[in-house]
Write a protein that holds these residues in place. Sequence first.
Motif, mmCIF file in Angstrom:
data_model
loop_
_atom_site.group_PDB
_atom_site.id
_atom_site.type_symbol
_atom_site.label_atom_id
_atom_site.label_comp_id
_atom_site.label_asym_id
_atom_site.label_seq_id
_atom_site.Cartn_x
_atom_site.Cartn_y
_atom_site.Cartn_z
ATOM 1 N N LEU A 149 10.549 6.383 5.313
ATOM 2 C CA LEU A 149 11.095 6.948 6.554
ATOM 3 C C LEU A 149 12.222 6.055 7.079
ATOM 4 C CD1 LEU A 149 11.191 8.845 9.010
ATOM 5 C CD2 LEU A 149 9.308 7.539 10.010
ATOM 6 N N LEU A 150 11.968 4.731 7.077
ATOM 7 C CA LEU A 150 13.010 3.798 7.536
ATOM 8 C C LEU A 150 14.279 3.934 6.698
ATOM 9 C CD1 LEU A 150 10.900 0.521 8.036
ATOM 10 C CD2 LEU A 150 11.780 2.038 9.821
ATOM 11 N N GLY A 151 14.114 4.145 5.400
ATOM 12 C CA GLY A 151 15.250 4.264 4.485
ATOM 13 C C GLY A 151 15.767 5.692 4.405
ATOM 14 N N ARG A 152 15.222 6.569 5.232
ATOM 15 C CA ARG A 152 15.651 7.982 5.272
ATOM 16 C C ARG A 152 15.600 8.628 3.888
ATOM 17 N NH1 ARG A 152 14.558 6.999 9.769
ATOM 18 N NH2 ARG A 152 15.891 7.160 11.621
ATOM 19 N N LEU A 153 14.471 8.397 3.215
ATOM 20 C CA LEU A 153 14.204 9.083 1.960
ATOM 21 C C LEU A 153 12.939 9.901 2.142
ATOM 22 C CD1 LEU A 153 14.804 6.158 -0.567
ATOM 23 C CD2 LEU A 153 16.218 8.213 -0.353
ATOM 24 N N LEU A 154 12.811 10.965 1.373
ATOM 25 C CA LEU A 154 11.601 11.768 1.397
ATOM 26 C C LEU A 154 11.045 11.730 -0.021
ATOM 27 C CD1 LEU A 154 10.180 13.590 3.529
ATOM 28 C CD2 LEU A 154 11.386 15.520 2.513
ATOM 29 N N LEU A 155 9.901 11.100 -0.196
ATOM 30 C CA LEU A 155 9.371 10.932 -1.548
ATOM 31 C C LEU A 155 8.202 11.892 -1.776
ATOM 32 C CD1 LEU A 155 9.386 7.016 -1.824
ATOM 33 C CD2 LEU A 155 11.167 8.615 -2.515
ATOM 34 N N SER A 156 8.162 12.467 -2.968
ATOM 35 C CA SER A 156 7.040 13.336 -3.328
ATOM 36 C C SER A 156 5.798 12.473 -3.544
ATOM 37 C CB SER A 156 7.378 14.088 -4.616
ATOM 38 O OG SER A 156 7.428 13.163 -5.686
ATOM 39 N N GLU A 163 16.714 5.073 -9.626
ATOM 40 C CA GLU A 163 17.019 3.649 -9.458
ATOM 41 C C GLU A 163 17.637 3.377 -8.089
ATOM 42 O OE1 GLU A 163 16.055 1.161 -11.222
ATOM 43 O OE2 GLU A 163 17.135 -0.367 -10.081
ATOM 44 N N VAL A 164 18.487 4.277 -7.639
ATOM 45 C CA VAL A 164 19.106 4.100 -6.323
ATOM 46 C C VAL A 164 18.024 4.167 -5.240
ATOM 47 C CG1 VAL A 164 20.771 5.066 -4.681
ATOM 48 C CG2 VAL A 164 21.350 4.941 -7.104
ATOM 49 N N LYS A 165 17.106 5.117 -5.383
ATOM 50 C CA LYS A 165 16.002 5.197 -4.406
ATOM 51 C C LYS A 165 15.180 3.915 -4.411
ATOM 52 C CE LYS A 165 15.364 10.189 -4.704
ATOM 53 N NZ LYS A 165 14.494 11.267 -5.189
ATOM 54 N N ARG A 166 14.920 3.408 -5.624
ATOM 55 C CA ARG A 166 14.111 2.192 -5.736
ATOM 56 C C ARG A 166 14.791 1.044 -4.996
ATOM 57 N NH1 ARG A 166 12.232 3.527 -10.733
ATOM 58 N NH2 ARG A 166 14.165 2.812 -11.687
ATOM 59 N N ARG A 167 16.101 0.928 -5.157
ATOM 60 C CA ARG A 167 16.786 -0.205 -4.516
ATOM 61 C C ARG A 167 16.909 -0.009 -3.004
ATOM 62 N NH1 ARG A 167 20.732 -3.144 -8.784
ATOM 63 N NH2 ARG A 167 19.738 -2.365 -10.659
ATOM 64 N N ILE A 168 17.073 1.227 -2.574
ATOM 65 C CA ILE A 168 17.098 1.465 -1.130
ATOM 66 C C ILE A 168 15.733 1.093 -0.543
ATOM 67 C CG2 ILE A 168 17.180 3.265 0.657
ATOM 68 C CD1 ILE A 168 19.318 4.682 -1.059
ATOM 69 N N MET A 169 14.684 1.484 -1.233
ATOM 70 C CA MET A 169 13.320 1.169 -0.768
ATOM 71 C C MET A 169 13.101 -0.344 -0.737
ATOM 72 S SD MET A 169 11.542 3.916 -0.058
ATOM 73 C CE MET A 169 9.838 3.389 -0.227
ATOM 74 N N LEU A 170 13.481 -1.008 -1.816
ATOM 75 C CA LEU A 170 13.285 -2.451 -1.906
ATOM 76 C C LEU A 170 14.058 -3.171 -0.807
ATOM 77 C CD1 LEU A 170 11.994 -4.677 -3.633
ATOM 78 C CD2 LEU A 170 13.994 -4.587 -5.132
ATOM 79 N N GLY A 171 15.312 -2.786 -0.624
ATOM 80 C CA GLY A 171 16.163 -3.422 0.379
ATOM 81 C C GLY A 171 15.690 -3.134 1.793
ATOM 82 N N THR A 172 15.248 -1.907 2.025
ATOM 83 C CA THR A 172 14.746 -1.561 3.354
ATOM 84 C C THR A 172 13.497 -2.388 3.657
ATOM 85 O OG1 THR A 172 15.572 0.687 3.038
ATOM 86 C CG2 THR A 172 13.996 0.359 4.820
ATOM 87 N N THR A 227 0.851 -1.192 0.000
ATOM 88 C CA THR A 227 0.000 0.000 0.000
ATOM 89 C C THR A 227 0.887 1.244 0.000
ATOM 90 O OG1 THR A 227 -0.006 0.181 2.396
ATOM 91 C CG2 THR A 227 -1.691 -1.233 1.406
ATOM 92 N N ARG A 228 0.250 2.361 -0.341
ATOM 93 C CA ARG A 228 0.972 3.620 -0.342
ATOM 94 C C ARG A 228 1.499 3.928 1.076
ATOM 95 N NH1 ARG A 228 0.208 9.189 -0.814
ATOM 96 N NH2 ARG A 228 0.970 10.079 -2.758
ATOM 97 N N ALA A 229 0.710 3.536 2.077
ATOM 98 C CA ALA A 229 1.139 3.769 3.465
ATOM 99 C C ALA A 229 2.368 2.927 3.812
ATOM 100 C CB ALA A 229 -0.008 3.445 4.421
ATOM 101 N N ASP A 230 2.417 1.673 3.310
ATOM 102 C CA ASP A 230 3.616 0.839 3.507
ATOM 103 C C ASP A 230 4.835 1.536 2.926
ATOM 104 O OD1 ASP A 230 2.149 -1.300 4.540
ATOM 105 O OD2 ASP A 230 1.906 -2.266 2.580
ATOM 106 N N VAL A 231 4.660 2.027 1.707
ATOM 107 C CA VAL A 231 5.784 2.651 1.000
ATOM 108 C C VAL A 231 6.247 3.908 1.736
ATOM 109 C CG1 VAL A 231 6.496 3.737 -1.174
ATOM 110 C CG2 VAL A 231 5.138 1.642 -1.216
ATOM 111 N N GLU A 232 5.290 4.651 2.258
ATOM 112 C CA GLU A 232 5.636 5.863 2.997
ATOM 113 C C GLU A 232 6.429 5.509 4.257
ATOM 114 O OE1 GLU A 232 2.280 8.436 3.351
ATOM 115 O OE2 GLU A 232 3.541 10.162 3.893
ATOM 116 N N LYS A 233 5.999 4.445 4.912
ATOM 117 C CA LYS A 233 6.693 4.019 6.130
ATOM 118 C C LYS A 233 8.121 3.567 5.799
ATOM 119 C CE LYS A 233 6.647 0.520 9.690
ATOM 120 N NZ LYS A 233 6.418 -0.918 9.719
ATOM 121 N N VAL A 234 8.257 2.801 4.723
ATOM 122 C CA VAL A 234 9.584 2.338 4.319
ATOM 123 C C VAL A 234 10.474 3.534 3.945
ATOM 124 C CG1 VAL A 234 10.862 0.981 2.597
ATOM 125 C CG2 VAL A 234 8.780 0.058 3.616
#
Lengths: 96, 512
Positions: free
Chosen positions: A13-20, B380-389, A4-11
């Motif tokens: 944060l865990l991965g320290r990314l900020l997605l639009s 692509e780097v973001k995608r892999r960080i997301m996938l791995g996380t 879900t979009r909420a899963d992705v949003e949570k991940v």
Amino acid sequence: MSLTRADVEKVSLLGRLLLSDAELDTMTTQLTRVVGYVEQLGEVNTDGIEPMAHAVEMHNVFRDDALAASLTRDAALANAPKRDSECYRVPAVLGE
Amino acid sequence: MSLTDRPATDLLRDLSARKISSVELVKAYAERIRRFDGQIKAFLHLDIDAALAKAREIDARRAAGQPMGKLGGLPVAIKDVLCTQGIRTTCASKILENFVPPYDATVVRKLKEADAVIIGKTNMDEFAMGGSTENSAYFKTTNPWDTSRVPGGSSGGAAACLAAGMAPLSIGTDTGGSIRQPAAFCGVTGLKPTYGRVSRYGLVAFASSLDQIGPLGHTAEDCALLLETIAGHDPRDSTSADLPVPQYTASLSQPLQGLKLGLVREHFGPGLDSEIEAAVREAVKDYQSLGATVKELSMPHSKYGIATYYIIAPSEASSNLARYDGVHYGYRTDEKAMLDELAAKQKQLESAQDAKKLAQLDTPLIRLYRKTRAEGFGPEVKRRIMLGTYTLSAGYYDAYYLKALKVRRLIRQDYDKAFEEVDFVVGPTTPSPAFKLGEKTDDPLAMYLEDLYTVTLNLAGLGGISVPCGFTKSGLPIGLQLQCRPFDEERLLQAAAMYQRATDWHTKRPSL
């Protein structure tokens, strides 16, 4: 399974990314496809198989406890985006 | 044959005999770069003046009869994922745009000690994630055989600069096929050593249990020369193997007697381009006429290679890339703008009395990390960080990561079993020839599936080589892959050299 979009949003944060918003949408679709693909591993019987984390399965490589040259502090700090004479600088972590 | 078309070992003989000088060589390649790199875009960084200065110094030492390193004045191109002291090392990422390493990678140090002339740093997929070099944050490299097509990746610049005659030797890295696949797409020879053969110290990590540095050249002999220069134990990489390094060039001309080749049934299934299949089967016949016997065998878990790889590699990457935090080195987001934005958001939530969202609001430090990484990494780097996380996160670790590690062992066991019966596993390097720029960029999964024949070798930690074995009707190079037992590079190179003495595919050059 579908993310879900909420899963992705949570991940994110865990991965320290900020997605639009747009990135969250694309990422949800793309990750769902890739995760759907890798789930085929579920059909492999792995009962009694030891996990293989590494191609070279060795542990605890020691070296002598001897002094050796290492980077000077200035060299180690040289690439820091923000520093003072001896530390990396970050925004305040604790409140005022 | 012009200077820049010749194999490196051939040039080295003329350098040693003082028929040519290192300065002449550097000038010849610099001229090719001047004429063609605008079109090929293989290099992220060039310093011809520094290369000429180094070449002059080497020529002077040779003229004075002083001892000379193994590479004696040969130019070498280095993929921009190896640290070079004082020379910007970007990994083709914006996040490392201004990163100047304070030390040399062990491989770079060894090259310098061997009197190589570093001619430039080559383009790649950002952090080596990709198979087309289209994921570079700077520009796309083109294939010298057809500039509307990709050179492969992630070592696309490394392979393209060789094919275009802009360097005689090139250093690449291979995590899931990133040396072998671009070598196949560009019609050059590329070797992925056994895990642990070459030190990874100073190699910017992508997936540490899979990454390996290796040579690209026009011939097996060129690769042998470069591999014997860079291989060996390094106390600074505890995973590097403490084994002697054979002098690969010394034994290269010995043909292998009673060679047994294994053809993997699963490598000739649906998805394999018919022209590639024909060329590979022809190459196997060439081996048979040289005395090899061929056995068909099955590697039942090879079809799970991609799925296993795309759990393990992103998992390791998500952990390795945590170091890009905008604190220690590299890019940092505009701190004031970030703090202002955060304060405004806080004010807005306070006046809306939204306690839940307020509690979830990032702290300034977390927001610094997140904005820095959002702005510094490509898609692509973001995608892999997301996938791995995701695959490492609580609740999913066992189902994905741990499961993949178990299948990884089954893949390795398939190889072990195959090598009880044959000396090398032989097959296509890629399922299809070089594809068009932009053809697969919207479909990450389609791009991942291109790694079908290469990823299992990295998962198993073994060595392999791609050698040119023909062309499609439209003139695109085709690669033959040979895979070997752990640390059997000496015979792997002998087998490749044996093929290259009997064929001339590796002597073909694109017309630019």
